[in-house]
Design a protein around this motif. Structure first.
Motif, mmCIF file in Angstrom:
data_model
loop_
_atom_site.group_PDB
_atom_site.id
_atom_site.type_symbol
_atom_site.label_atom_id
_atom_site.label_comp_id
_atom_site.label_asym_id
_atom_site.label_seq_id
_atom_site.Cartn_x
_atom_site.Cartn_y
_atom_site.Cartn_z
ATOM 1 N N ASN A 125 -2.742 1.051 -0.452
ATOM 2 C CA ASN A 125 -2.501 -0.481 -0.624
ATOM 3 C C ASN A 125 -3.515 -1.378 -1.026
ATOM 4 O O ASN A 125 -4.719 -1.386 -0.485
ATOM 5 C CB ASN A 125 -2.161 -0.900 1.006
ATOM 6 N N PRO A 126 -3.655 -1.824 -2.122
ATOM 7 C CA PRO A 126 -4.573 -2.531 -2.923
ATOM 8 C C PRO A 126 -5.071 -3.813 -2.026
ATOM 9 O O PRO A 126 -4.246 -4.331 -1.296
ATOM 10 C CB PRO A 126 -3.924 -3.318 -4.104
ATOM 11 N N TRP A 127 -6.521 -3.961 -2.044
ATOM 12 C CA TRP A 127 -7.171 -4.764 -1.276
ATOM 13 C C TRP A 127 -7.007 -6.236 -1.772
ATOM 14 O O TRP A 127 -6.578 -7.166 -1.163
ATOM 15 C CB TRP A 127 -8.702 -4.430 -1.041
ATOM 16 N N GLU A 128 -7.328 -6.442 -3.031
ATOM 17 C CA GLU A 128 -6.748 -7.451 -3.849
ATOM 18 C C GLU A 128 -5.890 -7.472 -4.724
ATOM 19 O O GLU A 128 -5.618 -6.283 -5.492
ATOM 20 C CB GLU A 128 -8.357 -7.635 -4.594
ATOM 21 N N LYS A 129 -5.058 -8.286 -4.824
ATOM 22 C CA LYS A 129 -3.805 -8.364 -5.645
ATOM 23 C C LYS A 129 -4.261 -9.507 -6.810
ATOM 24 O O LYS A 129 -4.575 -10.309 -6.748
ATOM 25 C CB LYS A 129 -2.604 -8.754 -4.661
ATOM 26 N N TYR A 155 -18.492 -1.461 -9.589
ATOM 27 C CA TYR A 155 -17.285 -1.608 -8.816
ATOM 28 C C TYR A 155 -15.844 -1.374 -9.417
ATOM 29 O O TYR A 155 -15.766 -1.742 -10.625
ATOM 30 C CB TYR A 155 -17.256 -3.325 -8.258
ATOM 31 N N GLU A 202 -12.185 -1.858 -8.383
ATOM 32 C CA GLU A 202 -11.135 -2.370 -7.738
ATOM 33 C C GLU A 202 -10.196 -1.349 -7.157
ATOM 34 O O GLU A 202 -9.479 -1.449 -6.291
ATOM 35 C CB GLU A 202 -10.413 -3.703 -8.702
ATOM 36 N N ASP A 203 -9.792 -0.499 -8.173
ATOM 37 C CA ASP A 203 -8.632 0.555 -7.708
ATOM 38 C C ASP A 203 -8.946 1.617 -6.469
ATOM 39 O O ASP A 203 -8.283 2.462 -6.230
ATOM 40 C CB ASP A 203 -8.041 1.084 -9.134
ATOM 41 N N VAL A 252 -10.475 0.426 -3.621
ATOM 42 C CA VAL A 252 -10.771 -0.489 -2.665
ATOM 43 C C VAL A 252 -9.048 -0.709 -1.875
ATOM 44 O O VAL A 252 -8.326 -1.246 -2.682
ATOM 45 C CB VAL A 252 -11.332 -1.705 -2.703
ATOM 46 N N LEU A 275 -6.446 -2.011 1.566
ATOM 47 C CA LEU A 275 -6.547 -2.831 2.728
ATOM 48 C C LEU A 275 -5.470 -2.136 3.606
ATOM 49 O O LEU A 275 -4.460 -1.859 3.561
ATOM 50 C CB LEU A 275 -5.779 -3.983 2.411
#
Length: 174
Positions: A170-174, A158, A160-161, A163, A165
């Motif tokens: 636009n980052p999905w998780e902040k 996985y 994160e960078d 994925v 939104l």
């Protein structure tokens, strides 16, 4: 999820045979995959002949896993079953089948490797000849199978960078 994370590309196998029962279960998993408009155009050819392995290795230098594979399955499509001919949905359908097969092999305690055939014309021609594929049967890839020579740890890839939104960047998780 555990099987998904445990699945690894295995390129070297022991001499322990892969049984017909195991191969059938792996193919059943492939046939459980989704397909566009339920066309199920896949065709599976169980490969047991080491001479076919050697011939394929001549056109696919990275297919060295075939040197020790105890079984392999050539995944093809019967283009006459395409619901939208010429659209290429068969590639996705057969790819989904191959992924299911890799996961089932892992679940059975076997190692596996996806060997790409499509879109390489020399690989396609080789397999069409040695497996006597009739017109309209197109090879996508080979699943090499065997008992792995070593255990490899599960891996979570996985990132994160990668994925987002709603919009790219636009980052999905902040």
């Amino acid at each position: 999820m555990e099987t998904i994370f445990k699945r690894r590309s295995v390129r070297k196998y022991t001499e322990t045979p892969v049984t017909d029962v195991q191969v059938k279960q792996i193919i059943r998993a492939g046939m459980a995959a989704p397909s566009a408009k339920n066309s199920q155009e896949w065709v599976f050819i169980v490969l047991r002949d080491p001479e076919i392995y050697k011939t394929f290795f001549e056109v696919h230098v990275n297919a060295f896993a075939m040197k020790t594979a105890q079984a392999a399955v050539l995944v093809c499509a019967d283009l006459s079953k395409e619901q939208d001919p010429g659209q290429g949905w068969w590639i996705q359908d057969c790819s989904a089948a191959m992924e299911n097969m890799l996961l089932e092999a892992t679940d059975l305690g076997l190692g596996s490797l996806w060997l790409g055939v499509h879109p390489k014309s020399d690989r396609i021609a080789c397999l069409k000849e040695v497996c006597k594929l009739p017109e309209g049967i197109e090879p996508l890839g080979i699943v090499a199978l065997g008992e792995p020579t070593k255990d490899r740890p599960a891996i979570d890839r996985y990132l994160e960078d990668q994925v987002f939104l709603d919009t790219y960047g636009n980052p999905w998780e902040k």
